[in-house]
Design a protein around this motif. Sequence first.
Motif, short mmCIF file in Angstrom:
data_model
loop_
_atom_site.label_atom_id
_atom_site.label_comp_id
_atom_site.label_asym_id
_atom_site.label_seq_id
_atom_site.Cartn_x
_atom_site.Cartn_y
_atom_site.Cartn_z
N GLN A 3 31.82 46.06 50.41
CA GLN A 3 32.81 47.10 50.72
C GLN A 3 33.00 47.24 52.23
O GLN A 3 34.12 47.44 52.71
CB GLN A 3 32.40 48.43 50.12
CG GLN A 3 32.48 48.46 48.61
CD GLN A 3 31.93 49.75 48.02
OE1 GLN A 3 31.31 50.55 48.72
NE2 GLN A 3 32.15 49.95 46.74
N ALA A 4 31.90 47.10 52.97
CA ALA A 4 31.99 47.18 54.44
C ALA A 4 32.83 46.02 54.98
O ALA A 4 33.64 46.20 55.88
CB ALA A 4 30.60 47.17 55.06
N TYR A 5 32.63 44.84 54.41
CA TYR A 5 33.41 43.70 54.88
C TYR A 5 34.88 43.81 54.45
O TYR A 5 35.77 43.35 55.16
CB TYR A 5 32.81 42.37 54.42
CG TYR A 5 33.46 41.22 55.16
CD1 TYR A 5 33.18 40.99 56.50
CD2 TYR A 5 34.40 40.42 54.54
CE1 TYR A 5 33.80 39.97 57.20
CE2 TYR A 5 35.03 39.39 55.24
CZ TYR A 5 34.73 39.17 56.56
OH TYR A 5 35.35 38.18 57.26
N ASP A 6 35.14 44.43 53.31
CA ASP A 6 36.52 44.67 52.89
C ASP A 6 37.28 45.46 53.95
O ASP A 6 38.47 45.23 54.19
CB ASP A 6 36.57 45.42 51.56
CG ASP A 6 36.18 44.54 50.38
OD1 ASP A 6 36.16 43.29 50.53
OD2 ASP A 6 35.90 45.10 49.30
N ARG A 7 36.57 46.39 54.61
CA ARG A 7 37.21 47.17 55.68
C ARG A 7 37.59 46.29 56.87
O ARG A 7 38.58 46.56 57.55
CB ARG A 7 36.28 48.31 56.12
CG ARG A 7 36.13 49.36 55.05
CD ARG A 7 35.31 50.56 55.55
NE ARG A 7 35.00 51.41 54.43
CZ ARG A 7 33.76 51.73 54.06
NH1 ARG A 7 32.74 51.29 54.73
NH2 ARG A 7 33.57 52.52 53.03
N VAL A 8 36.80 45.26 57.12
CA VAL A 8 37.14 44.31 58.19
C VAL A 8 38.43 43.58 57.83
O VAL A 8 39.34 43.45 58.66
CB VAL A 8 35.99 43.29 58.42
CG1 VAL A 8 36.41 42.21 59.42
CG2 VAL A 8 34.73 44.00 58.90
N ILE A 9 38.53 43.13 56.60
CA ILE A 9 39.75 42.43 56.14
C ILE A 9 40.96 43.35 56.24
O ILE A 9 42.02 42.93 56.71
CB ILE A 9 39.57 41.94 54.68
CG1 ILE A 9 38.40 40.96 54.57
CG2 ILE A 9 40.85 41.32 54.15
CD1 ILE A 9 38.55 39.69 55.37
N ILE A 10 40.81 44.59 55.82
CA ILE A 10 41.90 45.56 55.90
C ILE A 10 42.33 45.77 57.36
O ILE A 10 43.52 45.82 57.68
CB ILE A 10 41.51 46.89 55.23
CG1 ILE A 10 41.40 46.70 53.71
CG2 ILE A 10 42.48 48.00 55.57
CD1 ILE A 10 40.72 47.86 52.98
N ALA A 11 41.34 45.85 58.25
CA ALA A 11 41.65 46.04 59.68
C ALA A 11 42.43 44.85 60.24
O ALA A 11 43.36 45.03 61.04
CB ALA A 11 40.37 46.26 60.47
N PHE A 12 42.07 43.65 59.84
CA PHE A 12 42.80 42.46 60.31
C PHE A 12 44.24 42.43 59.79
O PHE A 12 45.11 41.80 60.40
CB PHE A 12 42.08 41.17 59.90
CG PHE A 12 41.07 40.71 60.92
CD1 PHE A 12 41.49 40.06 62.07
CD2 PHE A 12 39.71 40.92 60.72
CE1 PHE A 12 40.57 39.63 63.01
CE2 PHE A 12 38.79 40.49 61.65
CZ PHE A 12 39.21 39.84 62.81
N ARG A 13 44.50 43.10 58.71
CA ARG A 13 45.85 43.12 58.12
C ARG A 13 46.74 44.23 58.70
O ARG A 13 47.91 44.31 58.33
CB ARG A 13 45.74 43.28 56.61
CG ARG A 13 45.15 42.06 55.94
CD ARG A 13 45.05 42.24 54.45
NE ARG A 13 44.48 41.05 53.83
CZ ARG A 13 43.92 41.02 52.64
NH1 ARG A 13 43.87 42.12 51.91
NH2 ARG A 13 43.42 39.91 52.16
#
Length: 181
Positions: A3-13
């Motif tokens: 879930q923490a890494y999902d936030r990284v992906i969302i931030a890159f988008r």
Amino acid sequence: DSQAYDRVIIAFRLPKKTPQDIKLRDKAIKNATINAADIPLEILKLSVKCLQQIINILDISNPNSITDLGVANHMAYSSAKGAYMNVLINANELDKSMCKKYVGEIDYYIKQADDLFLKIRYDVARDGVDGDGKFVAYLKNAYVDWSCKNGGLLSLGLIGTNSYGVQENTWGYRFIEKSPL
């Protein structure tokens, strides 16, 4: 962790059309990456605590459950190694000073995990002279290696000697209590 890494992906988008968008996006990526490194760092710390508890439990445990402690030992150690790799990959995305801080901290904890990792070796065989008994796990070695600051190595526990190695290479595996030595 995922879930923490999902936030990284969302931030890159996030959008990056204007200078303000870019600034907000960069800040979101940094914060999400820090969070993505902090979560597995906490897992690494907890894994080390778990390895410490396994050593404590070993002294008071039922000998019939020694294999359960062996499994727990390997699971906690695998958790520590996996968390170490996750922190490392996320920290490499941060600036050099933050990366260095994370690497120093995870190196400290993974060294503890390596030092605490129990080496448990056992044999499983049929109990009884004629082999008709139940399967039994015989403890061969259970010890902890602790690397000292001065470079020395302190080993504690049931540690095999060279004579058992020679015996086992010559005659195959023998249980400690059945050994002629």
